[in-house]
Design a protein around this motif. Structure first.
Motif, mmCIF file in Angstrom:
data_model
loop_
_atom_site.group_PDB
_atom_site.id
_atom_site.type_symbol
_atom_site.label_atom_id
_atom_site.label_comp_id
_atom_site.label_asym_id
_atom_site.label_seq_id
_atom_site.Cartn_x
_atom_site.Cartn_y
_atom_site.Cartn_z
ATOM 1 N N ALA A 145 15.676 17.068 15.044
ATOM 2 C CA ALA A 145 14.601 16.320 15.700
ATOM 3 C C ALA A 145 14.634 14.840 15.341
ATOM 4 N N THR A 146 14.952 14.529 14.084
ATOM 5 C CA THR A 146 14.888 13.133 13.631
ATOM 6 C C THR A 146 16.256 12.505 13.395
ATOM 7 N N GLY A 147 17.281 13.337 13.242
ATOM 8 C CA GLY A 147 18.607 12.826 12.928
ATOM 9 C C GLY A 147 18.806 12.541 11.453
ATOM 10 N N ALA A 148 17.794 12.798 10.639
ATOM 11 C CA ALA A 148 17.899 12.566 9.191
ATOM 12 C C ALA A 148 18.877 13.564 8.585
ATOM 13 N N ILE A 149 19.618 13.110 7.593
ATOM 14 C CA ILE A 149 20.574 13.978 6.917
ATOM 15 C C ILE A 149 20.269 14.015 5.423
ATOM 16 N N GLU A 150 20.340 15.222 4.880
ATOM 17 C CA GLU A 150 20.242 15.433 3.440
ATOM 18 C C GLU A 150 21.576 16.001 2.996
ATOM 19 N N TRP A 151 22.067 15.601 1.833
ATOM 20 C CA TRP A 151 23.343 16.132 1.367
ATOM 21 C C TRP A 151 23.374 16.183 -0.144
ATOM 22 N N ALA A 152 24.313 16.966 -0.621
ATOM 23 C CA ALA A 152 24.600 17.045 -2.051
ATOM 24 C C ALA A 152 26.086 17.338 -2.190
ATOM 25 N N SER A 153 26.644 16.876 -3.292
ATOM 26 C CA SER A 153 28.067 17.040 -3.518
ATOM 27 C C SER A 153 28.303 17.659 -4.885
ATOM 28 N N ALA A 154 29.297 18.504 -4.952
ATOM 29 C CA ALA A 154 29.689 19.143 -6.207
ATOM 30 C C ALA A 154 31.152 18.800 -6.465
ATOM 31 N N GLY A 155 31.388 17.590 -6.974
ATOM 32 C CA GLY A 155 32.733 17.175 -7.321
ATOM 33 C C GLY A 155 33.650 16.870 -6.160
ATOM 34 N N HIS A 156 33.119 16.835 -4.961
ATOM 35 C CA HIS A 156 33.947 16.600 -3.770
ATOM 36 C C HIS A 156 34.127 15.102 -3.557
ATOM 37 N N PRO A 157 35.288 14.672 -3.047
ATOM 38 C CA PRO A 157 35.462 13.248 -2.745
ATOM 39 C C PRO A 157 34.372 12.758 -1.793
ATOM 40 N N ALA A 158 34.071 11.474 -1.876
ATOM 41 C CA ALA A 158 32.997 10.890 -1.064
ATOM 42 C C ALA A 158 33.234 11.142 0.425
ATOM 43 N N PRO A 159 32.263 11.746 1.106
ATOM 44 C CA PRO A 159 32.395 11.972 2.550
ATOM 45 C C PRO A 159 32.101 10.689 3.331
ATOM 46 N N ILE A 160 32.560 10.647 4.562
ATOM 47 C CA ILE A 160 32.326 9.503 5.447
ATOM 48 C C ILE A 160 31.423 9.970 6.580
ATOM 49 N N LEU A 161 30.343 9.244 6.759
ATOM 50 C CA LEU A 161 29.397 9.530 7.838
ATOM 51 C C LEU A 161 29.723 8.615 9.011
ATOM 52 N N LEU A 162 29.960 9.207 10.151
ATOM 53 C CA LEU A 162 30.203 8.439 11.375
ATOM 54 C C LEU A 162 28.910 8.445 12.175
#
Length: 92
Positions: free
Chosen positions: A49-66
């Motif tokens: 509905a809002t396009g908001a994103i929540e995330w968490a990482s467990a030792g993974h390389p930094a993701p790229i948000l497009l």
């Protein structure tokens, strides 16, 4: 991997935020993984509905948000790998 997938599917039904799901997943995997084995993981949730994103990482390389505009943004990463130490907290 299959075990992690099964645990994640079960925990995702709770609608907990990604950082809490990673903590649950970590605590479930830690007792069963062989010494020296671990898993990196990135988990994100998008509010349609809002396009908001929540995330968490467990030792993974930094993701790229497009973004829809075409802009790219490297998301901060962090958190310990899954399956190494029980009781870990993951940054929100």
């Amino acid at each position: 991997m299959a075990q992690a997938r099964a645990w994640l599917r079960a925990y995702a039904k709770s609608s907990a935020p990604p950082h809490e799901l990673l903590a649950l997943l970590n605590d479930s995997l830690t007792p069963d993984l062989e010494r020296g084995k671990f898993m990196t993981f990135f988990l994100g949730a998008v509010d349609a509905a809002t396009g908001a994103i929540e995330w968490a990482s467990a030792g993974h390389p930094a993701p790229i948000l497009l973004r829809a505009s075409g802009a790219c943004e490297e998301l901060p990463s962090g958190g310990a790998m899954l399956g190494v130490f029980a009781g870990m907290a993951y940054p929100a």
